[in-house]
Enzyme design. Structure first.
Site, PDB file in Angstrom:
ATOM      1  N   LYS A  27       0.665  -1.152  -0.192  1.00 41.33           N
ATOM      2  CA  LYS A  27      -0.062  -0.092   0.042  1.00 41.33           C
ATOM      3  C   LYS A  27       0.942   1.179  -0.039  1.00 41.33           C
ATOM      4  CE  LYS A  27      -2.030   1.806   3.644  1.00 41.33           C
ATOM      5  NZ  LYS A  27      -1.833   3.043   3.563  1.00 41.33           N
ATOM      6  N   GLU A  29       0.695   5.646  -0.149  1.00 39.96           N
ATOM      7  CA  GLU A  29      -0.180   6.881   0.204  1.00 39.96           C
ATOM      8  C   GLU A  29       0.307   7.765  -0.696  1.00 39.96           C
ATOM      9  OE1 GLU A  29      -0.007   8.198   4.078  1.00 39.96           O
ATOM     10  OE2 GLU A  29      -1.163   6.356   4.778  1.00 39.96           O
ATOM     11  N   GLU A  95      -9.643   7.911   2.084  1.00 40.75           N
ATOM     12  CA  GLU A  95      -9.892   8.258   3.275  1.00 40.75           C
ATOM     13  C   GLU A  95     -10.051   9.757   3.529  1.00 40.75           C
ATOM     14  OE1 GLU A  95      -7.470   8.040   7.608  1.00 40.75           O
ATOM     15  OE2 GLU A  95      -6.745   7.137   5.914  1.00 40.75           O
TER      16      GLU A  95
END
Length: 178
Positions: A27, A29, A95
């Protein structure tokens, strides 16, 4: 070039991480700025999850815990999602994104989306363990967090009891010693 060398470093590090931990996915960001890294990881045969909107590892660069993608920021978020998908992301986490924007992006996104504080219009939902179980018990709680337990309070009480028992000499006792 230095960009190619950096890409090789990311590929080696991520491949090593997956091999050593047994992880199924890496993952990252960010959006447009991390698209080249996603492409490099995909070229190395790794599955990649992109994380856009509020990115916790960059909280200091975002001026704190703030919703991302409101007003003028919506177009940047659209660009970010497009860039990570085009680079080969296998899924995208949204998010702290406004619910209507997250639903819009999910409807046009060819890969699964996961929401965390992004409304019910994503393909899936996630909450981080320490948020949903209040561990450790803390003062900051994002609006999207629903507390499903109070493990944090229990941990804090246990830690205080442990500290007290050690300081008073009650622990470790003979029965805890070899």
């Amino acid at each position: 070039s230095s960009s190619s060398a950096a890409s090789d470093v990311y590929k080696r590090q991520a491949t090593d991480l997956v091999r050593r931990t047994g992880a199924h996915m890496v993952k990252l960001e960010g959006g447009v700025r991390i698209a080249p890294r996603i492409r490099a990881l995909k070229n190395a045969g790794l599955a990649v999850c992109a994380h856009v909107g509020f990115t916790p590892q960059s909280v200091d660069n975002l001026s704190g815990f703030k919703v991302q993608g409101r007003d003028a920021g919506a177009e940047q978020l659209r660009d970010d999602v497009h860039a990570v998908v085009q680079a080969g992301a296998d899924m995208v986490v949204f998010e702290m994104v406004p619910a209507d924007l997250a639903a819009e992006l999910t409807a046009s996104c060819p890969v699964p989306t996961v929401g965390i504080g992004a409304g019910a219009g994503t393909d899936a939902q996630v909450l981080v363990w320490h948020d949903m179980a209040d561990m450790p018990a803390g003062n900051h709680r994002a609006k999207f967090v629903r507390r499903f337990g109070t493990v944090g309070a229990d941990l804090a009480a246990a830690a205080a009891d442990y500290k007290r028992a050690v300081h008073t000499g009650e622990f470790p006792a003979d029965e805890h010693t070899f």
